[in-house]
Design an enzyme around this catalytic site. Structure first.
Site, short mmCIF file in Angstrom:
data_model
loop_
_atom_site.label_atom_id
_atom_site.label_comp_id
_atom_site.label_asym_id
_atom_site.label_seq_id
_atom_site.Cartn_x
_atom_site.Cartn_y
_atom_site.Cartn_z
N THR A 186 -24.02 -64.42 25.28
CA THR A 186 -23.24 -63.18 24.88
C THR A 186 -22.00 -63.03 25.97
O THR A 186 -21.87 -63.72 26.92
CB THR A 186 -24.53 -62.06 24.72
OG1 THR A 186 -25.05 -62.16 25.97
CG2 THR A 186 -25.47 -62.37 23.70
N TYR A 187 -21.47 -61.86 25.82
CA TYR A 187 -20.39 -61.50 26.59
C TYR A 187 -20.72 -61.66 27.97
O TYR A 187 -21.83 -61.11 28.55
CB TYR A 187 -20.04 -59.86 26.22
CG TYR A 187 -18.97 -59.39 26.95
CD1 TYR A 187 -17.88 -59.78 26.47
CD2 TYR A 187 -18.97 -58.66 28.21
CE1 TYR A 187 -16.43 -59.35 27.39
CE2 TYR A 187 -17.89 -58.16 28.87
CZ TYR A 187 -16.84 -58.32 28.53
OH TYR A 187 -15.70 -58.07 29.06
N ASN A 188 -19.97 -62.41 28.69
CA ASN A 188 -20.15 -62.84 29.99
C ASN A 188 -19.53 -61.92 31.29
O ASN A 188 -20.07 -61.85 32.29
CB ASN A 188 -19.57 -64.11 30.29
CG ASN A 188 -18.13 -64.14 30.16
OD1 ASN A 188 -17.61 -63.44 29.00
ND2 ASN A 188 -17.21 -64.71 30.83
N ARG A 189 -18.77 -60.81 31.00
CA ARG A 189 -18.22 -60.09 32.04
C ARG A 189 -18.98 -58.60 32.15
O ARG A 189 -18.72 -57.65 32.45
CB ARG A 189 -16.73 -59.80 31.87
CG ARG A 189 -15.83 -61.17 31.99
CD ARG A 189 -14.64 -61.00 31.74
NE ARG A 189 -13.66 -62.30 31.74
CZ ARG A 189 -12.89 -62.66 32.18
NH1 ARG A 189 -12.27 -61.84 33.09
NH2 ARG A 189 -12.32 -63.91 32.05
#
Length: 588
Positions: A186-189
């Site tokens: 999923t979104y990494n940041r």
């Protein structure tokens, strides 16, 4: 449209829940004000001090410079540390025919600011105040030790740096690759370590495929709802977890595989039982002085720790003693002489972690409160500077600019970095500036200020510092050059620069250099560090790298061996168990 998951199903859900843009316009203005001010601040101060000091490539930044300050201040604390002597008292007693060791814990009035006893005579007299026989109380406490939360970006970067020595910037790159190319995570940041109810409901469809891909068979219980599933703690994004995307694990590089595996395992353990430790405590009171204490932990159920590394517990004979009161005689009193230790050097892992909680180093009460208020809704941060998307680049910049050096183990400030930090004005080099900007941004969000109010404030500060006299200021940029070794071609000194370890005889035509991002090292997920370059330039031209990871995940040690071919360094692997006359195995 608000998206915190890049899977098609989640994007479709977001389209069905569109929000009126009016409520976000002021947030956008506040963000734009910060972006403009960062440009104004960074460009003007970098150019001003670069020209004033006569140094090319010098940079000053709202986040970069306070981060440098963390490293500089830590190094100075270590170097200026004066060890202080303190003492600890222990004694033994027999409980239920078992020998137990007790440690004396003084009452607060007898402790110094560091929580130590510096008066040895005080401890020497303690035995005279212990009743004979004394009364010992034994109690047992049953607790649970929950699994660690899934990763956010900073926690993942710190974990990969500590376990695999992977630079924090490389971990971010890999998560971007896993997300963009394979749709594997999923979104990494994200700066959040929590998940919502939707992820819990989707787990039975996602995790069987993840386990099959990793070759694992775990007794997952989808009825377990660990503490990570908390909608109230999910901010703009949720924790980084694996998706249901199908891909071939063997197509990943070793580093990609390691990052994906760590993300997946941290999520899998949320559906395993917690550790069940039983803690046994014993105490003997010394009225008006303190308490002799002993404790032991017996693990009743390993829970997730049977699969995933967890903290260790110390078990002694005390765990086998039933609860109740005991008549004991303390004896064999021992006073140990100890000394305070300086703080530890920063690593990339500990520095990026401290960037999320920099408020603890801020002394101004208003600035500290503002930094903490900025992160009041974020469980993973507490008075931070930078963002998950930028912190790794900040650390990378400190190294590239020559402000700090990474020797493969620690980050240490250079003389150049220290001198630059010391001469900068306080109001532009401390985290307090981020707090000030945040308060103005809040006014912009609430409609009580305009973008120009913030930009004019920054411009006014810059104009005032342009009048400061730096005519006698100097930084020893060139003095940071340290000889790494001798050039194998011409014998001249080899020095480190931003990108390589190069021969100082380049003006005379010598082209020898060992590039830090050497392709051979990069193939094994490594970078040429100063210690590696020094060993390669030594008499044996080899460097031992431990805990390399093979394609099967097996760990091994190997020598990186350098030979000169066509006036250039050429590298191969040689294994410690092989005889020298067998040669090394060439890797391409």
């Amino acid at each position: 449209m608000l998206i915190n998951d890049n899977t098609p199903s989640e994007i479709q859900k977001a389209f069905k829940n569109l929000q009126q843009n009016d409520r976000f316009v002021s947030i956008g203005r506040a963000a734009r004000a910060r972006a403009i001010c960062d440009y104004i601040f960074g460009i003007n101060y970098s150019r001003f001090f670069g020209l004033t000091l006569g140094v090319k490539g010098l940079s000053v930044g709202r986040v970069q410079t306070p981060t440098l300050g963390l490293v500089v201040n830590r190094d100075q604390q270590i170097e200026n540390h004066i060890k202080q002597e303190y003492f600890e008292l222990t004694a033994d007693a027999s409980l239920d025919e078992r020998s137990v060791s007790f440690a004396f814990k003084p009452d607060k009035p007898y402790l110094d600011n560091a929580g130590h006893i510096t008066d040895q005579s005080f401890l020497s007299d303690i035995s005279a105040h212990v009743a004979v026989p004394a009364s010992a109380t034994v109690v047992k406490l049953q607790k649970t030790e929950a699994p660690p939360l899934p990763f956010n970006l900073v926690k993942l970067q710190a974990h990969m740096n500590e376990k695999y020595n992977l630079p924090v910037s490389r971990t971010l790159e890999i998560t971007q690759e896993l997300r963009d190319k394979y749709k594997a995570i999923t979104y990494n940041r994200s700066d959040c370590q929590y998940l919502n109810a939707e992820q819990h409901a989707a787990a039975p469809q996602v995790l069987p495929g993840v386990m099959e891909r990793l070759g694992l068979q775990l007794p997952l219980n989808y009825g377990i709802r660990s503490k990570c599933f908390n909608d109230a703690n999910v901010t703009a994004h949720h924790a980084i977890i694996p998706t249901a995307a199908k891909f071939d694990l063997s197509s990943l590089s070793d580093d990609q595989k390691a990052v994906y595996t760590e993300i997946a395992k941290r999520y899998l353990i949320q559906f395993l039982p917690p550790i069940a430790p039983e803690e046994t405590k014993a105490a003997v009171s010394v009225p008006g002085k303190g308490t002799f204490q002993a404790n032991s932990v017996h693990v009743l159920d390993k829970g997730f720790a049977a699969f995933y590394p967890a903290k260790s517990f110390k078990e002694t004979a005390l765990s086998g003693i039933p609860t109740g009161g005991y008549s004991v005689k303390l004896e064999n009193y021992r006073i140990a002489e100890k000394y305070t230790a300086p703080p530890k050097r920063y690593t990339q892992a500990t520095l990026i972690t401290d960037m999320t909680q920099v408020a603890k180093y801020v002394t101004d009460p208003q600035a500290k409160a503002a930094l903490q208020a900025k992160d009041k809704d974020k469980k993973g941060e507490n008075g931070s500077i930078g963002t998950p998307a930028t912190r790794d680049k900040i650390i990378e910049t400190l190294i590239k600019r020559g402000y700090a050096q990474d020797d493969g183990k620690h980050l240490v400030s250079t003389q150049y970095g220290r001198q630059l930090y010391d001469l900068l004005p306080d109001d532009i080099k401390k985290p307090d500036l981020t707090a000030l900007w945040w308060t103005i941004q809040e006014d912009i969000k609430s409609g009580n200020a305009k973008i120009s109010d913030m930009t004019n404030s920054v411009l006014s500060s810059i104009r005032s510092h342009l009048k400061d006299d730096y005519s006698t200021a100097h930084v020893d940029h060139a003095d940071d050059k340290k000889e790494i070794g001798k050039c194998p071609l011409c014998g001249k000194p080899v020095y480190e620069n931003q990108k390589a370890f190069g021969c100082s005889g380049y003006k005379q035509g010598c082209k020898f250099a060992i590039w830090k991002d050497n392709g051979f090292f990069k193939h094994f997920g490594k970078r040429v560090t100063p210690s590696a370059a020094k060993a390669l330039l030594g008499p044996h031209h080899r460097y031992l790298e431990k805990n390399l990871t093979g394609k099967t995940g097996r760990k091994y040690d190997a020598y990186f061996v350098m030979k000169i071919k066509d006036n250039r360094p050429d590298f191969s692997l040689e294994f410690p168990q092989k005889r020298k006359d067998e040669g090394g195995r060439k890797q391409k």
